[in-house]
Design an enzyme around this catalytic site. Structure first.
Site, PDB file in Angstrom:
ATOM      1  N   ASP A  44       0.488  -8.300  86.654  1.00 32.86           N
ATOM      2  CA  ASP A  44       0.509  -7.940  85.478  1.00 32.86           C
ATOM      3  C   ASP A  44       1.316  -6.709  85.364  1.00 32.86           C
ATOM      4  OD1 ASP A  44      -1.351  -6.330  86.675  1.00 32.86           O
ATOM      5  OD2 ASP A  44      -2.863  -6.818  85.569  1.00 32.86           O
ATOM      6  N   ASP A  83      -1.930 -12.487  88.935  1.00 32.83           N
ATOM      7  CA  ASP A  83      -2.917 -11.660  88.462  1.00 32.83           C
ATOM      8  C   ASP A  83      -3.867 -12.287  87.556  1.00 32.83           C
ATOM      9  OD1 ASP A  83      -2.885  -9.337  90.155  1.00 32.83           O
ATOM     10  OD2 ASP A  83      -1.211  -8.387  88.911  1.00 32.83           O
ATOM     11  N   LYS A 112      -5.635 -12.831  91.637  1.00 27.67           N
ATOM     12  CA  LYS A 112      -6.130 -11.719  92.186  1.00 27.67           C
ATOM     13  C   LYS A 112      -7.179 -11.107  90.958  1.00 27.67           C
ATOM     14  CE  LYS A 112      -3.107  -8.161  92.556  1.00 27.67           C
ATOM     15  NZ  LYS A 112      -3.878  -7.127  91.377  1.00 27.67           N
ATOM     16  N   GLU A 181      -5.370  -0.339  96.543  1.00 26.17           N
ATOM     17  CA  GLU A 181      -4.296   0.542  95.977  1.00 26.17           C
ATOM     18  C   GLU A 181      -4.599   1.921  95.794  1.00 26.17           C
ATOM     19  OE1 GLU A 181      -1.395   0.295  91.977  1.00 26.17           O
ATOM     20  OE2 GLU A 181      -3.043  -1.339  92.136  1.00 26.17           O
TER      21      GLU A 181
END
EC number: 2.1.2.11
Length: 263
Positions: A44, A83, A112, A181
């Protein structure tokens, strides 16, 4: 031959680094696969690098379906991960399944989902019904307003412990992979060593099972201030494919990320 979850599992068990890059169209899907990429992430992040938005929050399910179809048409080797955009999985597990199934129908092999242990029920619901899931913790861009910006996560003992607990819960719920992340490298290593599923790092140090970058960052074409974990692989490369090959080699050999690109 198509890379599957079984392929990635064998790579993980053999301690072979897994490579991933974001991809949004058929042309780059073919180019990335020719360079040897393992995972194509239809991210995304297209909201930022394709649509010019300041966050990913405006990306719609239809946007993701369109770009997933584009990538799938140019792909015959890599595993395609897509995503789930903001608002498509947070309501109920059933709602998430309806939306995830559309991404799978468009050509994704895995979806995800951002979020910690709150997403465990949804991940279990999806995986029990045949939809593989990569969980995503740490800096989750869809929660940028709650975080108050794009900041390193897990810096305090309490926050680090929370991420470790989230990771274990998400694995138990059936997550097939875990993306971390922008977390300290030492924390990412602890989590990776604790789990029995592959981890994907972006700004999470060199000890994750896999690495991913946004393609536009790797090529140095996205404007604005660069975050610490980004590396431009174009300098010294004769063309885009060689830059991508250099990224893949650096990840496989454990040379990226290095100390310059971790927290």
């Amino acid at each position: 031959m198509r890379i599957t979850q079984s392929t990635l599992r064998k790579m993980y068990e053999n301690s072979e680094k897994i490579t991933a890059l974001t991809c949004y169209d058929a042309s780059f899907a073919t180019l990335l696969e020719d360079a040897g990429i393992d995972i194509l992430l239809v991210g995304d992040s297209l909201g930022n690098v394709i649509q010019g938005e300041s966050t990913t929050l405006s990306v719609t399910l239809n946007d993701m379906i369109y770009h997933t179809r584009c990538v799938a048409r140019g792909s015959n080797k890599a595993l395609i991960m897509a995503d789930m955009p903001f608002g498509t999985f947070q309501i109920t597990p059933e709602h998430a399944f309806t939306n995830a199934s559309r991404l799978i129908a468009a050509g994704a092999h895995m979806v995800k989902i951002e979020g910690g242990s709150l997403m465990a029920e949804t991940i279990e619901f999806l995986t029990r019904r045949g939809i593989p899931v990569c969980a995503h913790i740490g800096l989750t861009p869809q929660s940028v307003h709650q975080f108050g910006g794009y900041k390193v996560q897990g810096k305090t003992d309490d926050k680090a412990r929370e991420l470790q607990e989230d990771a274990l819960i998400l694995e138990k719920s059936g997550a097939n992979m875990l993306l971390m992340e922008v977390v300290p490298a030492t924390l990412a290593k602890k989590i990776t060593d604790t789990l029995s599923i592959p981890t994907i790092g972006i700004g999470a140090g060199p000890d994750c099972s896999a690495q991913v970058l946004v393609l536009h960052d790797l090529l140095g074409v996205y404007p604005g201030k660069k975050t610490k974990f980004i590396k431009n692989f174009m300098p010294g490369a004769k063309d885009i494919q060689e830059a991508i090959e250099n990224y893949i080699k650096a990840v496989k050999m454990g040379k990226f990320p290095d100390a310059e690109h971790v927290f």
